[in-house]
Design a protein around this motif. Structure first.
Motif, mmCIF file in Angstrom:
data_model
loop_
_atom_site.group_PDB
_atom_site.id
_atom_site.type_symbol
_atom_site.label_atom_id
_atom_site.label_comp_id
_atom_site.label_asym_id
_atom_site.label_seq_id
_atom_site.Cartn_x
_atom_site.Cartn_y
_atom_site.Cartn_z
ATOM 1 N N THR A 186 45.616 -21.574 -10.281
ATOM 2 C CA THR A 186 44.862 -22.099 -11.033
ATOM 3 C C THR A 186 43.606 -22.987 -9.938
ATOM 4 O O THR A 186 42.684 -23.617 -10.338
ATOM 5 C CB THR A 186 44.929 -23.019 -12.078
ATOM 6 O OG1 THR A 186 45.787 -24.019 -11.562
ATOM 7 C CG2 THR A 186 45.788 -22.419 -13.405
ATOM 8 N N GLY A 187 43.956 -22.890 -8.626
ATOM 9 C CA GLY A 187 43.359 -23.657 -7.710
ATOM 10 C C GLY A 187 42.236 -22.723 -6.894
ATOM 11 O O GLY A 187 41.988 -21.550 -7.333
ATOM 12 N N PRO A 188 41.668 -23.322 -5.856
ATOM 13 C CA PRO A 188 40.762 -22.524 -4.912
ATOM 14 C C PRO A 188 41.306 -21.462 -3.974
ATOM 15 O O PRO A 188 40.489 -20.834 -3.337
ATOM 16 C CB PRO A 188 39.945 -23.698 -4.546
ATOM 17 C CG PRO A 188 41.189 -24.661 -4.281
ATOM 18 C CD PRO A 188 42.112 -24.701 -5.283
ATOM 19 N N SER A 189 42.490 -21.461 -3.776
ATOM 20 C CA SER A 189 42.993 -20.690 -2.626
ATOM 21 C C SER A 189 43.454 -19.068 -3.087
ATOM 22 O O SER A 189 43.533 -18.374 -2.159
ATOM 23 C CB SER A 189 44.376 -21.221 -2.086
ATOM 24 O OG SER A 189 44.218 -22.478 -1.660
ATOM 25 N N GLN A 192 40.114 -13.194 -3.093
ATOM 26 C CA GLN A 192 39.390 -12.288 -4.139
ATOM 27 C C GLN A 192 40.024 -11.205 -4.896
ATOM 28 O O GLN A 192 39.786 -10.963 -6.094
ATOM 29 C CB GLN A 192 37.999 -11.555 -3.419
ATOM 30 C CG GLN A 192 37.188 -10.872 -4.219
ATOM 31 C CD GLN A 192 36.516 -12.033 -5.146
ATOM 32 O OE1 GLN A 192 36.076 -13.189 -5.007
ATOM 33 N NE2 GLN A 192 35.980 -11.318 -6.537
ATOM 34 N N GLN A 195 41.670 -12.613 -7.994
ATOM 35 C CA GLN A 195 40.868 -13.561 -9.012
ATOM 36 C C GLN A 195 41.160 -12.937 -10.522
ATOM 37 O O GLN A 195 41.058 -13.916 -11.466
ATOM 38 C CB GLN A 195 39.408 -13.398 -8.618
ATOM 39 C CG GLN A 195 39.081 -14.251 -7.123
ATOM 40 C CD GLN A 195 39.349 -15.683 -7.511
ATOM 41 O OE1 GLN A 195 39.173 -16.317 -8.645
ATOM 42 N NE2 GLN A 195 40.256 -16.547 -6.677
ATOM 43 N N ASN A 199 42.214 -15.568 -13.074
ATOM 44 C CA ASN A 199 41.343 -16.257 -14.377
ATOM 45 C C ASN A 199 42.355 -15.854 -15.574
ATOM 46 O O ASN A 199 42.019 -16.689 -16.605
ATOM 47 C CB ASN A 199 40.010 -15.100 -14.395
ATOM 48 C CG ASN A 199 39.355 -15.643 -13.266
ATOM 49 O OD1 ASN A 199 38.947 -16.800 -12.672
ATOM 50 N ND2 ASN A 199 38.257 -14.790 -12.818
ATOM 51 N N LYS A 202 44.549 -18.744 -15.550
ATOM 52 C CA LYS A 202 43.808 -20.250 -16.233
ATOM 53 C C LYS A 202 43.532 -20.338 -17.602
ATOM 54 O O LYS A 202 43.672 -21.117 -18.109
ATOM 55 C CB LYS A 202 42.494 -20.191 -15.441
ATOM 56 C CG LYS A 202 42.758 -20.371 -14.023
ATOM 57 C CD LYS A 202 41.177 -20.420 -13.332
ATOM 58 C CE LYS A 202 41.233 -20.363 -11.693
ATOM 59 N NZ LYS A 202 40.006 -20.405 -11.132
#
Length: 264
Positions: A186-189, A192, A195, A199, A202
């Motif tokens: 659920t983080g930025p790492s 692509q 993703q 999602n 999340k």
């Protein structure tokens, strides 16, 4: 009660002690087990005891993945083919069986991972646990109180969520997840390529109110202790169950294909 062959791969008691603090050997059941065990294929499950604990392995189908060069990053294709052949498997197919494990302690059943969901949700040849084998094993999905997760890859979490929606399959159960695993997805790492899955996580595990996080090695459900085993994913977790002198480590994808990865 399932008996494991003497030819199975064994980690010595000394190594087991160094790795997990155990006083006995560890043995791994190979991929061919899921393809050739009559009880597993015909009934859809097998049961065995670890002391007073009942363990049920529920067959969820199999992905016969075509072997491609580079599947094992540090081994030549010919070496991978030789290892498969030595294990009695086809040289051009990597068999990836899907399994859901249920642990019953004191009359209460905990699922370890949830499988691939309904047939076709992850693979066309998977989804047997949700479709019929959980019920065949005598497990009422509506009465499952706890689910503990090894990691968040689709073949382990898809059984938690309805196909194409964010609805929960086990809304009454507490879902125990590693805080580092949930935090990473659920983080930025997340790259692509991941993703889409991120999602989905999340929107489900990241928002559901019955998700409970934990960190490190600890008892997450009575009789079931988490062991942090990061690597396959950042928050990957294995689980230890013990009863008397008998102990069991349940791992999801630590070795994946024992014929290839444990023996090498």
């Amino acid at each position: 009660m399932q008996s494991i062959s003497r030819r199975g791969f064994v980690i010595s008691a000394a190594t087991a002690g160094a790795a997990f603090g155990l006083d006995g050997p560890l043995e791994f059941m190979g991929s061919a087990f899921a393809q050739s065990n009559p009880a597993l294929l015909e009934k859809g499950f097998v049961k065995f005891k670890v002391g007073d604990v009942e363990v049920t392995q529920i067959y969820d189908g199999i992905w016969n993945r075509e072997l491609q060069d580079g599947f094992v990053k540090n081994a030549a294709l010919a070496d991978v083919q030789a290892a498969l052949k030595a294990a009695g498997l086809a040289e051009n197919i990597v068999p990836i069986p899907f399994t859901v494990t249920a642990v019953t302690i004191g009359g209460k059943t905990t699922l370890i991972d949830s499988g691939t969901g309904v047939p076709g949700q992850v693979q066309p040849t998977a989804g047997l646990a949700s479709a019929k084998n959980l019920a065949a094993a005598g497990i009422d999905a509506g009465k499952v109180e706890n689910i503990v997760m090894s990691h968040f890859h689709p073949d382990h979490i898809s059984g938690l969520m309805a196909k194409d929606t964010n609805a929960e399959v086990f809304p009454k159960a507490t879902i125990h997840v590693s805080a580092p695993e949930l935090g990473w997805w659920t983080g930025p790492s997340v790259p692509q390529a991941g993703q889409g899955l991120a999602n989905r996580i999340k929107a489900t595990l990241g928002t559901w109110k019955n998700v409970k996080t934990f960190e490190g090695d600890k008892e997450v459900v009575a009789g079931i202790r988490a062991i942090a085993t990061p690597g396959h994913t950042p928050g990957h977790t294995s689980y230890h169950v013990g009863s008397g002198s008998q102990q069991l480590i349940i791992q999801g994808d630590i070795t994946n294909i024992p014929a290839l990865f444990v023996k090498n």
